[in-house]
Design a protein around this motif. Structure first.
Motif, short mmCIF file in Angstrom:
data_model
loop_
_atom_site.label_atom_id
_atom_site.label_comp_id
_atom_site.label_asym_id
_atom_site.label_seq_id
_atom_site.Cartn_x
_atom_site.Cartn_y
_atom_site.Cartn_z
N THR A 12 0.82 -1.22 0.00
CA THR A 12 0.00 0.00 0.00
C THR A 12 0.85 1.27 0.00
OG1 THR A 12 -0.24 0.13 2.42
CG2 THR A 12 -1.88 -1.17 1.20
N GLY A 13 2.14 1.16 0.25
CA GLY A 13 3.02 2.33 0.25
C GLY A 13 3.82 2.49 -1.03
N GLN A 14 3.55 1.67 -2.04
CA GLN A 14 4.34 1.70 -3.27
C GLN A 14 3.93 2.84 -4.20
OE1 GLN A 14 7.04 -0.48 -3.77
NE2 GLN A 14 6.54 -0.80 -1.62
N HIS A 15 4.91 3.62 -4.63
CA HIS A 15 4.68 4.72 -5.57
C HIS A 15 4.85 4.15 -6.98
CE1 HIS A 15 4.54 8.06 -2.65
NE2 HIS A 15 5.24 7.19 -1.92
N VAL A 16 3.76 3.61 -7.51
CA VAL A 16 3.73 3.00 -8.84
C VAL A 16 2.46 3.48 -9.54
CG1 VAL A 16 5.07 0.93 -8.25
CG2 VAL A 16 2.59 0.94 -7.88
N ASP A 17 2.36 3.19 -10.83
CA ASP A 17 1.13 3.55 -11.55
C ASP A 17 -0.04 2.71 -11.07
OD1 ASP A 17 2.48 5.47 -13.11
OD2 ASP A 17 2.99 3.97 -14.63
N ALA A 18 0.18 1.41 -10.88
CA ALA A 18 -0.91 0.52 -10.48
C ALA A 18 -0.44 -0.50 -9.45
CB ALA A 18 -1.46 -0.22 -11.70
N ILE A 19 -1.30 -0.73 -8.47
CA ILE A 19 -1.09 -1.76 -7.45
C ILE A 19 -2.08 -2.87 -7.75
CG2 ILE A 19 -1.42 -2.31 -5.01
CD1 ILE A 19 -0.46 0.53 -4.37
N VAL A 20 -1.60 -4.10 -7.78
CA VAL A 20 -2.48 -5.24 -7.98
C VAL A 20 -2.99 -5.70 -6.63
CG1 VAL A 20 -2.67 -7.62 -8.82
CG2 VAL A 20 -1.33 -5.93 -10.12
N TRP A 78 -4.01 3.67 -9.91
CA TRP A 78 -5.05 2.66 -10.04
C TRP A 78 -4.78 1.47 -9.14
CZ3 TRP A 78 -2.40 4.15 -14.66
CH2 TRP A 78 -3.09 5.10 -15.44
N VAL A 79 -5.86 0.74 -8.85
CA VAL A 79 -5.77 -0.58 -8.25
C VAL A 79 -6.34 -1.55 -9.29
CG1 VAL A 79 -6.58 -2.14 -6.44
CG2 VAL A 79 -5.99 0.23 -5.88
N ILE A 80 -5.57 -2.58 -9.59
CA ILE A 80 -6.03 -3.64 -10.48
C ILE A 80 -6.39 -4.82 -9.60
CG2 ILE A 80 -5.42 -5.21 -12.36
CD1 ILE A 80 -3.41 -3.02 -13.30
N HIS A 81 -7.68 -5.13 -9.55
CA HIS A 81 -8.18 -6.22 -8.71
C HIS A 81 -8.17 -7.51 -9.52
CE1 HIS A 81 -9.83 -3.12 -5.98
NE2 HIS A 81 -10.01 -2.46 -7.11
N THR A 82 -7.61 -8.57 -8.96
CA THR A 82 -7.62 -9.89 -9.60
C THR A 82 -7.93 -10.94 -8.55
OG1 THR A 82 -6.44 -11.36 -11.13
CG2 THR A 82 -5.13 -10.35 -9.38
N VAL A 116 4.04 -1.44 -12.15
CA VAL A 116 2.98 -2.20 -11.50
C VAL A 116 3.56 -2.99 -10.33
CG1 VAL A 116 1.23 -4.01 -11.81
CG2 VAL A 116 1.72 -2.42 -13.70
N ALA A 117 2.90 -2.91 -9.18
CA ALA A 117 3.31 -3.67 -7.99
C ALA A 117 2.34 -4.83 -7.78
CB ALA A 117 3.31 -2.77 -6.76
N PHE A 118 2.88 -6.03 -7.68
CA PHE A 118 2.10 -7.24 -7.43
C PHE A 118 2.38 -7.78 -6.04
CE2 PHE A 118 2.06 -7.64 -12.07
CZ PHE A 118 0.89 -8.35 -12.35
N PRO A 119 1.37 -8.31 -5.36
CA PRO A 119 1.61 -9.10 -4.15
C PRO A 119 1.85 -10.56 -4.55
CG PRO A 119 -0.74 -8.96 -4.50
CD PRO A 119 -0.07 -8.18 -5.64
N ALA A 120 2.02 -11.41 -3.57
CA ALA A 120 2.13 -12.86 -3.81
C ALA A 120 0.70 -13.42 -3.86
CB ALA A 120 2.97 -13.52 -2.73
N ILE A 121 0.10 -13.38 -5.03
CA ILE A 121 -1.31 -13.75 -5.20
C ILE A 121 -1.54 -15.22 -4.82
CG2 ILE A 121 -3.16 -14.01 -6.93
CD1 ILE A 121 -1.78 -11.68 -8.47
#
Length: 169
Positions: A12-20, A78-82, A116-121
């Motif tokens: 949640t602290g990542q300065h990126v265009d989109a967080i997944v 943006w937040v990209i929800h998957t 884009v920042a991804f978590p460990a989905i």
């Protein structure tokens, strides 16, 4: 070519265009990464998710698909929800996990996102083994045709960071 990096920390602290967001199919928030993103992003994310449920996703977002909302108060646009799959020893669901990454990158391209920042989905409550999830995630991102310049895997703990770092090397 997409640069892939790993960092240990809070997505949640990542300065990126989109967080997944590793969302649940309801898109209405939950635990883990999903809950953290909704809490940190504020009510704008939930309102946008409710609008998606009212229009296109009345039955929820299918596993392996992705959709974007504004990021609210997060330091991203943006937040990209998957929706990741629940791990099963009886059924191979790895294509669904790979699809989460491909679809998220497809949505990022539609948005014009370059970072884009991804978590460990699927590695939290959905119990996907960390090393296998890392392998699938990194292989899928490497193989994707995308305009995203940097994919940042943001891992909450040392174990996840190590598992993903081994794959990125």
């Amino acid at each position: 070519m997409t640069t892939i990096i790993c960092v240990q920390g809070d997505i949640t602290g990542q300065h990126v265009d989109a967080i997944v967001n590793a969302a649940n199919s309801s898109l209405l928030g939950g635990g883990g990464v999903d809950g953290a993103i909704h809490r940190a992003g504020g009510p704008e994310i939930l309102a946008a998710c409710r609008a998606l449920r009212a229009s296109h996703y009345g039955k929820g977002l299918p596993t392996g698909r992705a959709v974007a909302t504004p990021a609210g108060r997060l330091p991203a646009r943006w937040v990209i929800h998957t929706v990741g799959p629940v791990y099963s020893q009886e059924e191979d669901r790895s294509e669904l996990l790979a699809s989460c990454h491909r679809e998220s990158l497809r949505v990022a391209d539609e948005l014009g996102a370059r970072t884009v920042a991804f978590p460990a989905i699927s590695t939290g409550i959905f119990r996907w083994p960390m090393e296998d999830a890392a392998r699938i995630a990194v292989e899928t991102v490497r193989a994707a045709e995308t305009n995203v310049e940097e994919v940042r895997f943001v891992l909450f703990d040392e174990r996840a960071y190590e598992a993903f770092s081994v794959q990125v090397r």
